[in-house]
Design an enzyme around this catalytic site. Structure first.
Site, mmCIF file in Angstrom:
data_model
loop_
_atom_site.group_PDB
_atom_site.id
_atom_site.type_symbol
_atom_site.label_atom_id
_atom_site.label_comp_id
_atom_site.label_asym_id
_atom_site.label_seq_id
_atom_site.Cartn_x
_atom_site.Cartn_y
_atom_site.Cartn_z
ATOM 1 N N ASP A 23 0.410 9.683 30.102
ATOM 2 C CA ASP A 23 -0.497 10.440 29.242
ATOM 3 C C ASP A 23 -1.707 11.025 30.006
ATOM 4 O OD1 ASP A 23 1.261 9.495 27.375
ATOM 5 O OD2 ASP A 23 0.032 7.616 26.995
ATOM 6 N N HIS B 52 2.322 13.528 22.349
ATOM 7 C CA HIS B 52 1.783 12.153 22.288
ATOM 8 C C HIS B 52 0.855 11.918 20.811
ATOM 9 C CE1 HIS B 52 0.330 8.219 23.785
ATOM 10 N NE2 HIS B 52 -0.831 8.568 23.221
ATOM 11 N N GLY C 288 13.927 10.539 16.724
ATOM 12 C CA GLY C 288 14.268 11.920 17.444
ATOM 13 C C GLY C 288 13.929 12.889 16.206
ATOM 14 N N SER C 289 12.705 12.794 15.452
ATOM 15 C CA SER C 289 12.458 13.939 14.439
ATOM 16 C C SER C 289 11.924 15.130 15.192
ATOM 17 C CB SER C 289 11.671 13.451 13.370
ATOM 18 O OG SER C 289 9.969 13.197 14.036
ATOM 19 N N ASN C 290 11.041 14.875 16.408
ATOM 20 C CA ASN C 290 10.834 16.052 17.210
ATOM 21 C C ASN C 290 11.859 16.675 17.834
ATOM 22 O OD1 ASN C 290 7.790 16.207 17.670
ATOM 23 N ND2 ASN C 290 7.891 13.999 17.660
ATOM 24 N N ILE D 23 8.998 7.903 33.229
ATOM 25 C CA ILE D 23 9.555 8.772 34.194
ATOM 26 C C ILE D 23 9.401 8.590 35.415
ATOM 27 C CG2 ILE D 23 10.486 11.200 34.712
ATOM 28 C CD1 ILE D 23 11.253 10.477 32.017
ATOM 29 N N ASN E 159 5.367 16.384 27.323
ATOM 30 C CA ASN E 159 5.537 15.208 26.376
ATOM 31 C C ASN E 159 4.546 15.646 25.187
ATOM 32 O OD1 ASN E 159 5.922 12.428 25.489
ATOM 33 N ND2 ASN E 159 3.750 11.910 26.240
ATOM 34 N N GLU F 238 2.630 17.033 15.008
ATOM 35 C CA GLU F 238 3.472 17.060 16.094
ATOM 36 C C GLU F 238 4.449 18.039 16.110
ATOM 37 O OE1 GLU F 238 5.178 13.154 17.381
ATOM 38 O OE2 GLU F 238 3.305 12.240 16.461
ATOM 39 N N LYS G 208 10.090 5.200 27.703
ATOM 40 C CA LYS G 208 10.066 4.850 29.197
ATOM 41 C C LYS G 208 9.493 5.618 30.006
ATOM 42 C CE LYS G 208 12.564 1.176 28.296
ATOM 43 N NZ LYS G 208 12.072 -0.264 28.657
HETATM 44 C C1 GAR Z 1 6.367 10.314 17.835
HETATM 45 O O1 GAR Z 1 5.183 10.155 17.079
HETATM 46 C C2 GAR Z 1 5.656 10.647 19.275
HETATM 47 O O2 GAR Z 1 4.546 11.336 19.263
HETATM 48 C C3 GAR Z 1 5.656 9.179 19.815
HETATM 49 O O3 GAR Z 1 6.658 8.653 19.309
HETATM 50 C C4 GAR Z 1 7.100 9.166 18.073
HETATM 51 C C5 GAR Z 1 8.706 9.615 18.082
HETATM 52 O O4 GAR Z 1 8.996 10.095 16.741
HETATM 53 N N1 GAR Z 1 5.704 9.159 21.243
HETATM 54 C C6 GAR Z 1 5.054 8.325 22.046
HETATM 55 O O5 GAR Z 1 4.158 7.372 21.606
HETATM 56 C C7 GAR Z 1 5.206 8.685 23.494
HETATM 57 N N2 GAR Z 1 4.076 7.954 24.304
HETATM 58 P P1 GAR Z 1 10.216 10.921 16.838
HETATM 59 O O6 GAR Z 1 11.448 10.162 17.515
HETATM 60 O O7 GAR Z 1 10.660 10.875 15.303
HETATM 61 O O8 GAR Z 1 10.165 12.225 17.568
#
Ligand code: GAR
Length: 206
Positions: free
Chosen positions: A150, A109, A13-15, A93, A107, A179, A91
């Site tokens: 995507d 990516h 969940g860093s984003n 949607i 999203n 990101e 997952k």
């Molecule tokens: C991130 O790199 C995000 O872009 C990727 O998962 C990671 C989650 O990091 N998402 C995907 O690959 C979606 N297709 P986070 O939990 O630290 O935000």
């Protein structure tokens, strides 16, 4: 008016944390009302709880018969939802939800889409492929979510150069940094009403 956001996350969940940080710094005119996760043990859930954000755990073990995600939709409908942010949500949607929240789901990516997009390309799998192919650049993409993996309209994309000494972990770290940067920028455009749609085409106000 403050935008009401729901975040979906499956892991660290860093984003998600970065968006909350920007809200706390008053750099986004928004509030996060709900965190949805398929994984009750993930760090994103812990973080939401510590920050008094409501959580909803949704997965096929808990709701085995909810094939169209109607229960998830009903739950979302209890909130005012201006924007849904997928932030490391692993997952798919459902069409029902994508149609209901058309042009309201973003999203992030970890690649330069359309490269390394689609089923099977997520998280470290993307960076491992970039490394294996000895790509000289990678990056991240913020896009609206449509009914496929995507493929929705791209809002922002940023490229980074890769050194020959790079491995999949260093690539992942570099990409994650950008990101955070471009997801914030994308959310900021949305929250300041700078995104418009004309005949299905995405337009960004200067
Ligand atoms: C991130 O790199 C995000 O872009 C990727 O998962 C990671 C989650 O990091 N998402 C995907 O690959 C979606 N297709 P986070 O939990 O630290 O935000």
């Amino acid at each position: 008016m403050k935008k009401s956001i729901v975040v979906f996350a499956s892991g660290t969940g860093s984003n998600f944390k970065n968006i909350i940080k920007k809200i706390k710094l008053h750099r986004l005119n928004a509030q996060v009302n709900l965190l949805v996760s398929n994984n009750s043990n993930c760090k994103a859930i812990d973080f939401a709880k510590r920050n008094n954000i409501e959580t909803f755990v949704y997965n096929s073990k808990i709701y085995p018969n909810d094939l169209n995600q109607d229960i998830l939709l009903q739950n979302l409908n209890q909130y005012k939802v201006d924007l849904i942010l997928l932030a490391g949500y692993m997952k798919k949607i459902s069409k029902t939800i994508v149609r209901f929240y058309k042009n309201k789901i973003l999203n992030i990516h970890p690649s330069l889409l359309p490269k390394y997009g689609g089923k099977g390309f997520y998280g470290m799998k993307v960076h491992e492929a970039v490394y294996k192919n000895q790509d000289k650049k990678s990056g991240a993409t913020v896009h609206f979510v449509d009914e496929n993996y995507d493929t929705g309209p791209i809002l922002l994309q940023k490229e980074i150069s890769l050194l020959p000494s790079e491995n999949s972990l260093t690539i992942a770290k570099k990409v994650l940094d950008i990101e955070h940067e471009i997801y914030f920028q994308g959310v900021s455009l949305f929250c300041s009403d700078k995104i418009h749609w004309k005949k299905g085409k995405l337009l960004i106000e200067e």
